[in-house]
Design a protein around this motif. Structure first.
Motif, PDB file in Angstrom:
ATOM      1  N   ARG A 123       0.873  -1.178   0.000  1.00 43.14           N
ATOM      2  CA  ARG A 123       0.000   0.000   0.000  1.00 43.14           C
ATOM      3  C   ARG A 123       0.909   1.227   0.000  1.00 43.14           C
ATOM      4  O   ARG A 123       1.872   1.294   0.783  1.00 43.14           O
TER       5      ARG A 123
ATOM      6  N   GLU B 224      -3.065   4.112  -2.907  1.00 43.61           N
ATOM      7  CA  GLU B 224      -3.058   3.139  -3.998  1.00 43.61           C
ATOM      8  C   GLU B 224      -2.436   1.827  -3.515  1.00 43.61           C
ATOM      9  O   GLU B 224      -1.542   1.824  -2.657  1.00 43.61           O
TER      10      GLU B 224
ATOM     11  N   GLY C  41      -0.783  -1.925  -4.844  1.00 39.87           N
ATOM     12  CA  GLY C  41      -0.251  -2.609  -6.011  1.00 39.87           C
ATOM     13  C   GLY C  41       0.783  -3.648  -5.646  1.00 39.87           C
ATOM     14  O   GLY C  41       0.893  -4.064  -4.493  1.00 39.87           O
TER      15      GLY C  41
ATOM     16  N   VAL D  90       0.206  -0.431  -9.909  1.00 36.41           N
ATOM     17  CA  VAL D  90      -1.000  -0.149  -9.118  1.00 36.41           C
ATOM     18  C   VAL D  90      -2.164  -0.960  -9.664  1.00 36.41           C
ATOM     19  O   VAL D  90      -2.521  -0.864 -10.840  1.00 36.41           O
TER      20      VAL D  90
ATOM     21  N   LYS E 123      -7.284   1.277  -6.800  1.00 39.97           N
ATOM     22  CA  LYS E 123      -7.346   2.692  -6.452  1.00 39.97           C
ATOM     23  C   LYS E 123      -8.730   2.977  -5.896  1.00 39.97           C
ATOM     24  O   LYS E 123      -9.740   2.594  -6.501  1.00 39.97           O
TER      25      LYS E 123
END
Length: 369
Positions: free
Chosen positions: A305, A310, A312, A329, A332
Motif C-alpha cells: 500500500r 493506492e 499494487g 498499481v 485505487k
C-alpha cells in the motif's frame, strides 16, 4: 508470479517455480495446477511457501541471481558434505573434506553471478524446514560473493570468501541435534554449547589441505561483531577479517528471512531495516551499505500500500535504489483497475511504501472489488 504462504494456497492455483525436497528432488514442477492432495503433500514436506501464477502478473518473473541448476546442485553438495563430515566425526575416522568438489560448487556460483548483469536479490528462497542448514549455507555463499564482487575482489579472493561462506556453519556437526533443533529459547548452558560451533568449524577447516586459512577464519569469526560484542574472541572492528565481516552480515540477513520451526521469517523489508539499523554497531557500516545495495527491500511480487492509498505489487527494483521499487498499481479507491499503471518510486519521491499487505488482506480486497 507471487510468493504465497502454504496456509493461503488454494486448489486451482498454478505453481510458478519448481518446489524441491531437501534432497533436491522436485516435489511439484512449474506449471502444475494445485490440488488439495498436492497442498497436503507440501505440508508433509514442511514447505512454508510456494511461488504461484494467479493471473495478476503474467508478465512478471521473479528471477534468482544464480540458475536453478546451480542452486539445487550446490544444496545437494553441501548436504552430502555436511552429512559425510558428521558420519566421519561420529565414527572417529580421520576427517577429509572433498575440497575439489566444494571448490567447483563455489566456482559455479561465482560464474553465475559474474554473468548476471543485474545483481538484485529479489527471490525469497523457499526451502523445507529440515533443509534449513543446507539452503542457508548456499544463500550465505551467494550473498557474500555478491558483496565481494561489489568490493571488486578478484576471482581468487571470491573463491576464498565463497568457501568460507558455504562452510561457515560446518562446526554445527559437532553440536547435539537436540540443541540445534530446539523449538524454544536456549538456556545459558545450551547457548554456550552452540557458541562453540565457531571454534569447532575452525578446527575442522584449518586441518584441510585444500581449504585456505582465510576460509577457515570465516568459520571462526562469523559471529564476531564490529563493536566487540560477538564471540568467540570478542574481536572488534578491522581485527575481524574482511571475509568474516561480510559473511556475518549475510548470515544474519538470511537467518532473519528464513521460516523456522519455531517462528515465521521476517519480511525482507523488516530484515533490511534491522540490518541497516545495526550498521556501525554490530556490523561494519560501510559493508552493510554495500550489502544492502543489492538486496530488494520489497522483492518482486510484494503486495504494498502506498502513502497515496493506492495498492499494487512490486514489479522491479532499480539498482542502487533498493527501497524505491517500481509498483504496478492494481487498486485505487478500493476498486480493482481494468488498466493498471506503474509508478516508479525512484522518480516520484513523494510516494512511499507505507505498508506491506498479507495475502489474506489482498484476497479481501479482490473479493470486495
Amino acid at each position: 508470479m507471487r510468493k504465497i504462504g502454504i496456509e493461503s494456497l488454494k486448489p486451482g492455483m498454478k505453481v510458478a517455480r519448481a518446489v524441491y525436497s531437501s534432497d533436491g528432488y522436485i516435489l511439484l514442477n512449474a506449471g502444475v495446477v494445485l490440488k488439495d492432495r498436492f497442498i497436503e503433500q507440501l505440508r508433509l514436506f514442511d514447505i512454508a511457501s510456494v511461488y504461484v501464477e494467479d493471473g495478476l502478473l503474467p508478465d512478471v518473473e521473479v528471477e534468482d541471481v544464480i540458475s536453478e541448476k546451480t542452486r539445487v546442485e550446490a544444496i545437494k553438495t553441501v548436504k552430502d558434505m555436511l552429512c559425510s563430515i558428521k558420519r566421519e566425526v561420529n565414527s572417529g575416522r580421520s576427517l577429509l573434506i572433498r575440497g575439489p568438489k566444494l571448490v567447483a560448487t563455489v566456482q559455479n556460483i561465482i560464474k553465475d553471478l559474474l554473468s548476471n548483469k543485474k545483481l538484485m536479490v529479489n527471490l525469497v528462497d523457499i526451502r523445507t524446514m529440515d533443509s534449513y542448514t543446507f539452503g542457508h549455507s548456499v544463500n550465505v555463499c551467494v550473498l557474500a560473493v555478491i558483496t565481494g564482487m561489489a568490493l571488486n575482489l578478484s576471482e581468487a579472493q571470491l573463491v576464498h570468501l565463497g568457501m568460507g561462506a558455504i562452510m561457515h556453519d560446518v562446526g554445527k556437526v559437532l553440536v547435539p541435534d537436540a540443541i540445534l533443533n530446539k523449538p524454544g529459547p536456549l538456556n545459558s548452558e545450551e547457548y554456550r554449547v552452540i557458541q562453540r560451533h565457531s571454534e569447532f568449524g575452525y578446527n575442522i577447516l584449518s586441518k584441510q589441505p585444500e581449504i585456505s586459512s582465510f576460509s577457515a577464519k570465516v568459520a571462526l569469526e562469523h559471529h564476531e561483531k564490529f563493536d566487540g560484542s560477538g564471540y568467540p574472541q570478542g574481536l572488534r572492528g578491522d581485527d575481524i577479517h574482511l571475509y568474516s565481516r561480510i559473511v556475518g552480515i549475510a548470515d544474519v540477513y538470511d537467518a532473519l528471512t528464513a521460516d523456522r520451526v519455531y517462528r515465521k521469517g521476517y519480511l525482507p523489508h523488516e530484515a533490511y531495516e534491522l540490518l541497516a539499523g545495526a550498521g556501525g554497531s554490530m556490523f561494519d557500516y560501510d559493508l552493510v551499505k554495500v550489502f544492502l545495495s543489492h538486496i530488494a527491500a520489497y522483492p518482486v511480487g510484494t503486495l504494498v500500500r502506498l502513502n497515496t492509498g493506492e495498492i499494487g505489487v512490486v514489479v522491479d527494483t532499480p539498482k542502487g535504489l533498493t527501497t524505491r521499487p517500481v509498483v504496478r498499481v492494481l487498486f485505487k479507491d478500493g476498486i480493482l483497475l481494468k488498466d493498471p499503471y506503474e509508478i516508479k518510486l525512484a522518480e516520484s519521491t513523494r510516494v512511499l511504501v507505507s505498508e506491506v499487505l498479507s495475502e489474506e488482506e489482498f484476497i479481501k480486497l479482490k473479493n470486495a472489488s
